[in-house]
Scaffold this motif. Structure first.
Motif, PDB file in Angstrom:
ATOM      1  N   TYR A  76      96.067   5.260 -45.149  1.00 48.48           N
ATOM      2  CA  TYR A  76      95.899   3.855 -45.397  1.00 48.48           C
ATOM      3  C   TYR A  76      95.361   3.430 -46.513  1.00 48.48           C
ATOM      4  O   TYR A  76      95.699   2.417 -47.162  1.00 48.48           O
ATOM      5  N   LEU A  77      94.163   4.111 -47.061  1.00 46.53           N
ATOM      6  CA  LEU A  77      93.387   3.780 -48.361  1.00 46.53           C
ATOM      7  C   LEU A  77      94.399   3.882 -49.374  1.00 46.53           C
ATOM      8  O   LEU A  77      94.495   3.170 -50.553  1.00 46.53           O
ATOM      9  N   ALA A  78      95.092   4.970 -49.531  1.00 47.21           N
ATOM     10  CA  ALA A  78      95.909   5.277 -50.638  1.00 47.21           C
ATOM     11  C   ALA A  78      97.227   4.224 -50.828  1.00 47.21           C
ATOM     12  O   ALA A  78      97.485   3.827 -51.814  1.00 47.21           O
ATOM     13  N   ALA A  79      97.551   3.943 -49.593  1.00 43.21           N
ATOM     14  CA  ALA A  79      98.591   2.821 -49.585  1.00 43.21           C
ATOM     15  C   ALA A  79      98.142   1.328 -49.792  1.00 43.21           C
ATOM     16  O   ALA A  79      99.293   0.782 -50.580  1.00 43.21           O
ATOM     17  N   LYS A  80      96.763   1.341 -49.427  1.00 47.34           N
ATOM     18  CA  LYS A  80      96.182   0.010 -50.133  1.00 47.34           C
ATOM     19  C   LYS A  80      96.188  -0.149 -51.694  1.00 47.34           C
ATOM     20  O   LYS A  80      96.230  -0.960 -52.455  1.00 47.34           O
ATOM     21  N   CYS A  81      95.983   1.120 -52.154  1.00 45.89           N
ATOM     22  CA  CYS A  81      95.919   1.397 -53.618  1.00 45.89           C
ATOM     23  C   CYS A  81      97.393   0.895 -54.308  1.00 45.89           C
ATOM     24  O   CYS A  81      97.562   0.149 -55.349  1.00 45.89           O
ATOM     25  N   LEU A  82      98.437   1.448 -53.715  1.00 46.91           N
ATOM     26  CA  LEU A  82      99.826   1.174 -54.086  1.00 46.91           C
ATOM     27  C   LEU A  82     100.135  -0.310 -53.807  1.00 46.91           C
ATOM     28  O   LEU A  82     100.903  -0.614 -54.648  1.00 46.91           O
ATOM     29  N   GLU A  83      99.521  -0.952 -52.868  1.00 44.66           N
ATOM     30  CA  GLU A  83      99.772  -2.347 -52.523  1.00 44.66           C
ATOM     31  C   GLU A  83      99.314  -3.058 -53.739  1.00 44.66           C
ATOM     32  O   GLU A  83      99.502  -4.057 -54.251  1.00 44.66           O
ATOM     33  N   GLU A  84      97.812  -2.760 -54.213  1.00 47.08           N
ATOM     34  CA  GLU A  84      97.259  -3.679 -55.274  1.00 47.08           C
ATOM     35  C   GLU A  84      98.120  -3.396 -56.752  1.00 47.08           C
ATOM     36  O   GLU A  84      98.113  -4.064 -57.540  1.00 47.08           O
ATOM     37  N   LEU A  85      98.720  -2.140 -56.616  1.00 51.13           N
ATOM     38  CA  LEU A  85      99.489  -1.867 -57.953  1.00 51.13           C
ATOM     39  C   LEU A  85     100.875  -2.373 -57.840  1.00 51.13           C
ATOM     40  O   LEU A  85     101.953  -1.876 -58.587  1.00 51.13           O
ATOM     41  N   GLN A  90     106.736   2.936 -52.695  1.00 54.12           N
ATOM     42  CA  GLN A  90     105.874   3.968 -52.573  1.00 54.12           C
ATOM     43  C   GLN A  90     104.650   3.799 -51.379  1.00 54.12           C
ATOM     44  O   GLN A  90     104.370   4.627 -50.743  1.00 54.12           O
ATOM     45  N   CYS A  91     104.383   2.560 -51.423  1.00 52.31           N
ATOM     46  CA  CYS A  91     103.539   2.061 -50.154  1.00 52.31           C
ATOM     47  C   CYS A  91     103.902   2.376 -48.969  1.00 52.31           C
ATOM     48  O   CYS A  91     103.185   3.077 -48.082  1.00 52.31           O
ATOM     49  N   LEU A  92     105.349   2.079 -48.886  1.00 55.11           N
ATOM     50  CA  LEU A  92     105.766   2.372 -47.349  1.00 55.11           C
ATOM     51  C   LEU A  92     105.875   3.954 -47.275  1.00 55.11           C
ATOM     52  O   LEU A  92     105.946   4.357 -46.174  1.00 55.11           O
ATOM     53  N   LEU A  93     106.396   4.554 -48.272  1.00 59.31           N
ATOM     54  CA  LEU A  93     106.461   6.086 -47.981  1.00 59.31           C
ATOM     55  C   LEU A  93     105.245   6.764 -47.770  1.00 59.31           C
ATOM     56  O   LEU A  93     105.105   7.494 -46.980  1.00 59.31           O
ATOM     57  N   MET A  94     104.220   6.292 -48.230  1.00 59.92           N
ATOM     58  CA  MET A  94     102.964   6.843 -47.826  1.00 59.92           C
ATOM     59  C   MET A  94     102.446   6.402 -46.563  1.00 59.92           C
ATOM     60  O   MET A  94     101.685   7.246 -45.806  1.00 59.92           O
ATOM     61  N   LEU A  95     102.656   5.279 -45.897  1.00 62.69           N
ATOM     62  CA  LEU A  95     102.486   5.033 -44.678  1.00 62.69           C
ATOM     63  C   LEU A  95     103.210   5.807 -43.675  1.00 62.69           C
ATOM     64  O   LEU A  95     102.771   5.837 -42.495  1.00 62.69           O
ATOM     65  N   GLY A  96     104.364   6.314 -44.123  1.00 68.23           N
ATOM     66  CA  GLY A  96     104.844   7.275 -43.290  1.00 68.23           C
ATOM     67  C   GLY A  96     106.138   6.752 -42.478  1.00 68.23           C
ATOM     68  O   GLY A  96     106.409   5.472 -42.589  1.00 68.23           O
ATOM     69  N   SER A 129      95.662   2.021 -36.873  1.00 61.26           N
ATOM     70  CA  SER A 129      97.087   1.827 -36.606  1.00 61.26           C
ATOM     71  C   SER A 129      97.682   0.216 -36.881  1.00 61.26           C
ATOM     72  O   SER A 129      98.665   0.048 -37.209  1.00 61.26           O
ATOM     73  N   SER A 130      96.636  -0.562 -36.324  1.00 60.48           N
ATOM     74  CA  SER A 130      97.023  -2.094 -36.552  1.00 60.48           C
ATOM     75  C   SER A 130      96.987  -2.536 -37.986  1.00 60.48           C
ATOM     76  O   SER A 130      97.765  -3.097 -38.551  1.00 60.48           O
ATOM     77  N   ALA A 131      96.099  -2.096 -38.491  1.00 60.37           N
ATOM     78  CA  ALA A 131      95.939  -2.078 -40.085  1.00 60.37           C
ATOM     79  C   ALA A 131      97.226  -1.588 -40.887  1.00 60.37           C
ATOM     80  O   ALA A 131      97.744  -2.390 -41.710  1.00 60.37           O
ATOM     81  N   ILE A 132      97.670  -0.303 -40.407  1.00 56.74           N
ATOM     82  CA  ILE A 132      98.556   0.131 -41.101  1.00 56.74           C
ATOM     83  C   ILE A 132      99.873  -0.638 -40.770  1.00 56.74           C
ATOM     84  O   ILE A 132     100.631  -0.730 -41.728  1.00 56.74           O
ATOM     85  N   PHE A 134     100.207  -3.712 -40.097  1.00 51.86           N
ATOM     86  CA  PHE A 134      99.880  -5.046 -40.911  1.00 51.86           C
ATOM     87  C   PHE A 134     100.311  -4.911 -42.279  1.00 51.86           C
ATOM     88  O   PHE A 134     101.138  -5.622 -43.048  1.00 51.86           O
ATOM     89  N   LEU A 135      99.757  -3.632 -43.209  1.00 49.48           N
ATOM     90  CA  LEU A 135     100.327  -3.271 -44.389  1.00 49.48           C
ATOM     91  C   LEU A 135     101.691  -3.043 -44.554  1.00 49.48           C
ATOM     92  O   LEU A 135     102.334  -3.504 -45.517  1.00 49.48           O
ATOM     93  N   ARG A 136     102.385  -2.328 -43.451  1.00 55.02           N
ATOM     94  CA  ARG A 136     103.905  -2.510 -43.515  1.00 55.02           C
ATOM     95  C   ARG A 136     104.507  -3.578 -43.530  1.00 55.02           C
ATOM     96  O   ARG A 136     105.466  -3.808 -44.470  1.00 55.02           O
ATOM     97  N   GLY A 137     103.918  -4.728 -42.876  1.00 54.81           N
ATOM     98  CA  GLY A 137     104.388  -6.026 -42.699  1.00 54.81           C
ATOM     99  C   GLY A 137     104.431  -6.649 -44.097  1.00 54.81           C
ATOM    100  O   GLY A 137     105.447  -7.274 -44.658  1.00 54.81           O
ATOM    101  N   LYS A 138     103.263  -6.456 -44.846  1.00 53.16           N
ATOM    102  CA  LYS A 138     103.138  -7.122 -46.236  1.00 53.16           C
ATOM    103  C   LYS A 138     103.926  -6.465 -47.180  1.00 53.16           C
ATOM    104  O   LYS A 138     104.653  -7.110 -47.858  1.00 53.16           O
ATOM    105  N   ALA A 139     104.258  -5.064 -47.354  1.00 51.88           N
ATOM    106  CA  ALA A 139     105.043  -4.426 -47.785  1.00 51.88           C
ATOM    107  C   ALA A 139     106.538  -5.004 -47.816  1.00 51.88           C
ATOM    108  O   ALA A 139     107.290  -5.177 -48.838  1.00 51.88           O
ATOM    109  N   TYR A 140     107.128  -5.051 -46.635  1.00 55.35           N
ATOM    110  CA  TYR A 140     108.410  -5.533 -46.212  1.00 55.35           C
ATOM    111  C   TYR A 140     108.477  -7.011 -46.688  1.00 55.35           C
ATOM    112  O   TYR A 140     109.515  -7.570 -47.201  1.00 55.35           O
ATOM    113  N   GLY A 141     107.627  -7.951 -46.531  1.00 54.80           N
ATOM    114  CA  GLY A 141     107.303  -9.133 -47.293  1.00 54.80           C
ATOM    115  C   GLY A 141     107.736  -9.206 -48.475  1.00 54.80           C
ATOM    116  O   GLY A 141     108.444 -10.076 -48.900  1.00 54.80           O
TER     117      GLY A 141
END
Length: 544
Positions: A76-85, A90-96, A129-132, A134-141
């Motif tokens: 999750y933290l690795a995906a958050k880094c990719l979100e900021e970048l 890549q963020c979605l790939l990291m989340l699985g 898992s809820s945070a993950i 949510f992050l998937r939702g932000k990435a798709y958005g």
């Protein structure tokens, strides 16, 4: 180095983070991780790097660890880094891999089994898992896949009702219809002590219901707060919470009680001048009241304090729209949409600025974009129907009004427009039914703003030759406003058709007092005078 000394340095890292001394936290966390090579210390170092905005370095550290794909916290933290970048793919790939259905149920991508999310960690800890989700939702958005974003936001709030951000995105971005919002809330699993939160969420969703229904929601929330919080001062503080009162202000705006809304938001902004949700409602109320001075002051302050927010430039656009400088308003509404493409008020304002100058094609383009981006908001579809009605394309207008009704079946304005288009199509019986539904769906008592609907209903009854019903509604309209030419002329004409020439003459005179050069009333007054002279007697008919 002894374990006690290492633990002391860990304490220094935590203290540096709490005091926002991120460079110090990074320095000491690096030393702890080098000494222990413990996954928990590596994670702490990555957290410090993330908070210090060293996203690339934090991602490299996490990705280099062997447990990044086994530990959800690391992933999750690795995906958050990719979100900021802004590396969304890549963020979605990291989340699985995982799949989600329209109801927000998550399935394993490999075997297709439904995944159940249980609360983990401490009792008040939000499910990772809820945070993950949510992050998937932000990435798709961010990738403009709004359908997937909506589904993942629903999955996030269903996985843990405490994930407020997911619900906020669904509501603020108008991703759900009124019915879908209600169904989602009813499906959430709240713990017994979170009853107040369930009531609070019910106050956040669309509020076009009857006044008694919405007031009951607020009352229920106040009772929940009273039951779960001890101490009268604490209860009073929560009942007068800015978020809750901002919801009430939004409800007053949707009820068309603009003055009441404006007074409430003015008081709230004195206490919390930077509450942005309340600011948006305040701007909308000021627009409806034509308060250009307040809009100018708000726009200046917002641009100064939040120059990179869409709301600030939307406020500037509202000011120019209010003073009828539509080209300038359009420019600033456009700027707001460029800053934040998901800010729905700017898209609607952009379309309205074209519609105000009867530039229908450009207005329709803006409304269509808004309808595509915000499928849960019925206003763009409603405005498209209004544009078609302005160009006398009544069949198309009716189709779009019906679409708006499907999205939000409790907004009285939709039924009013359906009544107007039915009237223009000479379907007077249908128009009467729509206008009566309009009056039935008005959430509060009738005010002057609904006077045209009452007059339209009277016109429709007159067309059906139901003169008594027509006169009744004309007189009801006069209780709401005594300065309407349409009401007096319609009432006079109805009396005239009924053969009550004295009453007709009286009301023609009242209409001409409001507008002395009105051609219809002038001609019909002469006809009524001639008719009364030919009858020779007062043919007043008693109206029961």
């Amino acid at each position: 180095m002894r374990e006690e000394e290492v633990e002391k340095i860990r304490g220094v890292v935590r203290d540096c983070v709490s005091k926002h001394l991120y460079s110090s936290a990074i320095f000491f966390a690096d030393k702890v991780a080098a000494l222990t090579n413990d996954p928990a210390d590596i994670y702490m170092q990555a957290q410090a790097l993330f908070l210090g905005r060293h996203y690339r370095r934090a991602f490299h550290l996490l990705n280099a660890s062997k447990i990044v794909l086994r530990d959800l916290r690391f992933r999750y933290l690795a995906a958050k880094c990719l979100e900021e970048l802004k590396e969304w793919d890549q963020c979605l790939l990291m989340l699985g891999d995982a799949k989600v259905d329209e109801d927000g149920n998550v399935y394993d991508a490999k075997d297709g089994n439904l995944i159940y999310f249980d609360k983990d960690g401490e009792d008040r800890e939000i499910n990772i898992s809820s945070a993950i989700c949510f992050l998937r939702g932000k990435a798709y958005g961010a990738l403009q896949n709004r359908s997937q974003a909506r589904q993942w936001y629903k999955a996030a709030i269903k996985a843990d009702p405490l994930c407020y951000e997911a619900l906020e995105c669904l509501i603020e971005s108008h991703m759900l219809t009124s019915e879908e919002e209600s169904n989602l809330l009813s499906s959430l699993q709240f713990s017994p002590e979170d009853g107040w939160l369930s009531s609070f969420y019910s106050c956040l969703i669309k509020k076009y219901d009857k006044e008694s229904t919405v007031e009951a929601r607020f009352k229920k929330l106040e009772n929940e707060i009273s039951g779960s919080v001890s101490g009268s001062s604490m209860i009073s503080t929560l009942v007068n919470n800015t978020d809750l009162l901002a919801c009430k202000a939004e409800y007053y705006h949707q009820c068309c009680q603009y003055q009441k809304c404006f007074e409430l938001t003015s008081g709230l902004l004195e206490k919390d001048p930077f509450h942005l949700k309340c600011t948006l409602v305040h701007l909308a109320a000021a627009m409806e009241l034509g308060n250009s001075n307040e809009l100018y002051l708000m726009a200046c302050n917002l641009v100064k304090d939040y120059p990179t927010k869409a709301l600030s430039w939307f406020a500037v656009g509202c000011y120019y729209y209010c003073i009828k400088k539509y080209a300038e308003a359009r420019r600033y509404f456009s700027k707001a949409t460029n800053i934040d493409g998901s800010f729905s008020p700017a898209w609607i304002g952009f379309g309205n600025s074209f519609a105000a100058q009867e530039e229908g094609d450009q207005a329709m383009s803006a409304y269509r974009t808004a309808a595509r981006l915000f499928p849960g908001c019925h206003l763009p579809t409603l405005y498209i129907g209004m544009e078609y009605m302005r160009t006398h394309s009544y069949k198309l207008a009716d189709q779009f009004f019906m679409q708006a009704k499907a999205i939000c079946p409790s907004d009285p304005l939709v039924y009013n427009e359906l009544g107007v288009v039915a009237y223009h199509m000479k379907e007077y019986g249908k128009a009467v039914r729509w206008f009566e539904k309009t009056l039935a769906h008005i959430p509060s008592v009738l005010t002057e703003i609904w006077e045209p609907t009452v007059v339209n209903l009277a016109h429709a009854y007159r067309k059906l030759r139901k003169y008594r019903e027509a006169i009744s509604y004309y007189e009801r309209a006069l209780t709401l406003s005594t300065k309407s030419l349409s009401t007096y002329s319609g009432l006079a004409y109805t009396y005239h058709l009924q053969g009550n020439f004295s009453a007709a003459i009286s009301h023609y005179h009242k209409a001409l007092w409001l507008k002395p050069d009105d051609q219809f009333c002038t001609e019909m007054l002469n006809v009524a005078l001639m008719d009364e002279c030919q009858n020779g007697v007062d043919s007043t008919v008693e109206i029961c």
